[in-house]
Design a protein around this motif. Structure first.
Motif, PDB file in Angstrom:
ATOM      1  N   UNK A   1       0.851  -1.164   0.000  1.00 25.88           N
ATOM      2  CA  UNK A   1       0.000   0.000   0.000  1.00 25.88           C
ATOM      3  C   UNK A   1       0.896   1.225   0.000  1.00 25.88           C
ATOM      4  N   UNK A   2       0.612   2.121  -0.876  1.00 27.87           N
ATOM      5  CA  UNK A   2       1.429   3.327  -0.969  1.00 27.87           C
ATOM      6  C   UNK A   2       0.586   4.577  -0.786  1.00 27.87           C
ATOM      7  N   UNK A   3       1.237   5.578  -0.227  1.00 31.07           N
ATOM      8  CA  UNK A   3       0.687   6.919  -0.090  1.00 31.07           C
ATOM      9  C   UNK A   3      -0.591   6.987   0.744  1.00 31.07           C
ATOM     10  N   UNK A   4      -0.701   6.185   1.809  1.00 34.36           N
ATOM     11  CA  UNK A   4      -1.849   6.271   2.705  1.00 34.36           C
ATOM     12  C   UNK A   4      -1.844   7.633   3.389  1.00 34.36           C
ATOM     13  N   UNK A   5      -2.995   8.258   3.458  1.00 30.77           N
ATOM     14  CA  UNK A   5      -3.140   9.568   4.113  1.00 30.77           C
ATOM     15  C   UNK A   5      -4.156   9.452   5.245  1.00 30.77           C
ATOM     16  N   UNK A   6      -4.014  10.270   6.252  1.00 30.14           N
ATOM     17  CA  UNK A   6      -4.956  10.258   7.360  1.00 30.14           C
ATOM     18  C   UNK A   6      -4.676   9.123   8.317  1.00 30.14           C
ATOM     19  N   UNK A   7      -5.744   8.555   8.877  1.00 30.98           N
ATOM     20  CA  UNK A   7      -5.640   7.485   9.868  1.00 30.98           C
ATOM     21  C   UNK A   7      -5.852   6.130   9.213  1.00 30.98           C
ATOM     22  N   UNK A   8      -5.044   5.147   9.618  1.00 27.98           N
ATOM     23  CA  UNK A   8      -5.225   3.778   9.147  1.00 27.98           C
ATOM     24  C   UNK A   8      -4.791   2.820  10.243  1.00 27.98           C
ATOM     25  N   UNK A   9      -5.568   1.765  10.412  1.00 25.88           N
ATOM     26  CA  UNK A   9      -5.244   0.710  11.366  1.00 25.88           C
ATOM     27  C   UNK A   9      -5.296  -0.602  10.595  1.00 25.88           C
ATOM     28  N   UNK A  10      -4.140  -1.205  10.358  1.00 27.04           N
ATOM     29  CA  UNK A  10      -4.017  -2.403   9.533  1.00 27.04           C
ATOM     30  C   UNK A  10      -3.629  -3.557  10.432  1.00 27.04           C
ATOM     31  N   UNK A  11      -4.395  -4.651  10.378  1.00 35.62           N
ATOM     32  CA  UNK A  11      -4.127  -5.811  11.226  1.00 35.62           C
ATOM     33  C   UNK A  11      -4.094  -7.072  10.382  1.00 35.62           C
ATOM     34  N   UNK A  12      -2.966  -7.787  10.458  1.00 32.46           N
ATOM     35  CA  UNK A  12      -2.781  -9.041   9.738  1.00 32.46           C
ATOM     36  C   UNK A  12      -2.449 -10.145  10.732  1.00 32.46           C
ATOM     37  N   UNK A  13      -3.060 -11.298  10.562  1.00 30.91           N
ATOM     38  CA  UNK A  13      -2.709 -12.445  11.390  1.00 30.91           C
ATOM     39  C   UNK A  13      -1.402 -13.048  10.899  1.00 30.91           C
ATOM     40  N   UNK A  14      -1.284 -13.182   9.587  1.00 33.58           N
ATOM     41  CA  UNK A  14      -0.071 -13.711   8.969  1.00 33.58           C
ATOM     42  C   UNK A  14       0.131 -13.057   7.628  1.00 33.58           C
ATOM     43  N   UNK A  15       1.354 -13.124   7.123  1.00 31.99           N
ATOM     44  CA  UNK A  15       1.659 -12.502   5.844  1.00 31.99           C
ATOM     45  C   UNK A  15       2.578 -11.320   6.024  1.00 31.99           C
ATOM     46  N   UNK A  16       2.490 -10.393   5.089  1.00 34.36           N
ATOM     47  CA  UNK A  16       3.366  -9.230   5.183  1.00 34.36           C
ATOM     48  C   UNK A  16       2.647  -7.982   4.676  1.00 34.36           C
ATOM     49  N   UNK A  17       3.148  -6.863   5.147  1.00 34.68           N
ATOM     50  CA  UNK A  17       2.618  -5.566   4.727  1.00 34.68           C
ATOM     51  C   UNK A  17       3.788  -4.689   4.302  1.00 34.68           C
ATOM     52  N   UNK A  18       3.656  -4.079   3.139  1.00 36.57           N
ATOM     53  CA  UNK A  18       4.635  -3.092   2.684  1.00 36.57           C
ATOM     54  C   UNK A  18       3.906  -1.775   2.540  1.00 36.57           C
ATOM     55  N   UNK A  19       4.375  -0.774   3.275  1.00 35.72           N
ATOM     56  CA  UNK A  19       3.775   0.559   3.251  1.00 35.72           C
ATOM     57  C   UNK A  19       4.819   1.533   2.745  1.00 35.72           C
ATOM     58  N   UNK A  20       4.448   2.381   1.788  1.00 40.03           N
ATOM     59  CA  UNK A  20       5.422   3.300   1.233  1.00 40.03           C
ATOM     60  C   UNK A  20       4.878   4.693   0.998  1.00 40.03           C
ATOM     61  N   UNK A  21       5.762   5.672   1.159  1.00 37.80           N
ATOM     62  CA  UNK A  21       5.429   7.071   0.914  1.00 37.80           C
ATOM     63  C   UNK A  21       6.573   7.740   0.179  1.00 37.80           C
ATOM     64  N   UNK A  22       6.255   8.501  -0.845  1.00 28.46           N
ATOM     65  CA  UNK A  22       7.260   9.342  -1.482  1.00 28.46           C
ATOM     66  C   UNK A  22       7.292  10.713  -0.826  1.00 28.46           C
ATOM     67  N   UNK A  23       6.200  11.040  -0.108  1.00 29.27           N
ATOM     68  CA  UNK A  23       6.115  12.299   0.624  1.00 29.27           C
ATOM     69  C   UNK A  23       5.203  12.092   1.827  1.00 29.27           C
ATOM     70  N   UNK A  24       5.614  12.604   2.977  1.00 25.04           N
ATOM     71  CA  UNK A  24       4.786  12.572   4.178  1.00 25.04           C
ATOM     72  C   UNK A  24       4.369  14.000   4.497  1.00 25.04           C
ATOM     73  N   UNK A  25       3.068  14.202   4.696  1.00 27.10           N
ATOM     74  CA  UNK A  25       2.534  15.559   4.857  1.00 27.10           C
ATOM     75  C   UNK A  25       2.364  15.995   6.303  1.00 27.10           C
ATOM     76  N   UNK A  26       2.453  15.036   7.233  1.00 22.43           N
ATOM     77  CA  UNK A  26       2.205  15.362   8.628  1.00 22.43           C
ATOM     78  C   UNK A  26       0.822  14.944   9.078  1.00 22.43           C
ATOM     79  N   UNK A  27      -0.019  14.515   8.149  1.00 22.35           N
ATOM     80  CA  UNK A  27      -1.381  14.086   8.475  1.00 22.35           C
ATOM     81  C   UNK A  27      -1.492  12.572   8.652  1.00 22.35           C
ATOM     82  N   UNK A  28      -0.410  11.860   8.468  1.00 24.08           N
ATOM     83  CA  UNK A  28      -0.442  10.405   8.525  1.00 24.08           C
ATOM     84  C   UNK A  28      -0.384   9.910   9.968  1.00 24.08           C
TER      85      UNK A  28
END
Length: 85
Positions: free
Chosen positions: A1-28
């Motif tokens: 998942x890339x460029x998430x903005x605002x609030x996020x709550x991600x929950x995984x039992x198994x597997x992997x998560x890749x989170x990426x941003x090219x710019x962070x605005x301060x609202x994340x």
């Protein structure tokens, strides 16, 4: 998942998560939890502070000078923070 903005709550039992941003605005406000697997966070080349806590589970909290907060917990697995290449 890339460029998430605002609030996020991600929950995984198994597997992997890749989170990426090219710019962070301060609202994340991102929280990711993974029981078994891996978490990869890709950040722009900006000033960050990383608080690394524990071994099992392992928790990290990333804050930026702009006010963004990204935190995660991994039960068993890897938790890597990298910069975009």
């Amino acid at each position: 998942m890339n460029e998430l903005r605002g609030d996020a709550d991600i929950r995984l039992t198994g597997g992997s998560a890749t989170l990426g941003w090219t710019e962070l605005t301060g609202r994340e406000r991102i929280n990711v939890h993974c029981g078994t697997g891996g978490i990869d966070v890709l950040l722009p080349a900006i000033e960050t502070t990383v608080l690394d806590q524990g071994f099992l589970p392992r928790a990290k909290r990333i804050t930026t000078h702009t006010g963004s907060e990204i935190s995660g917990v991994i039960g068993i697995g890897t938790f890597d923070i990298k910069h975009w290449q």
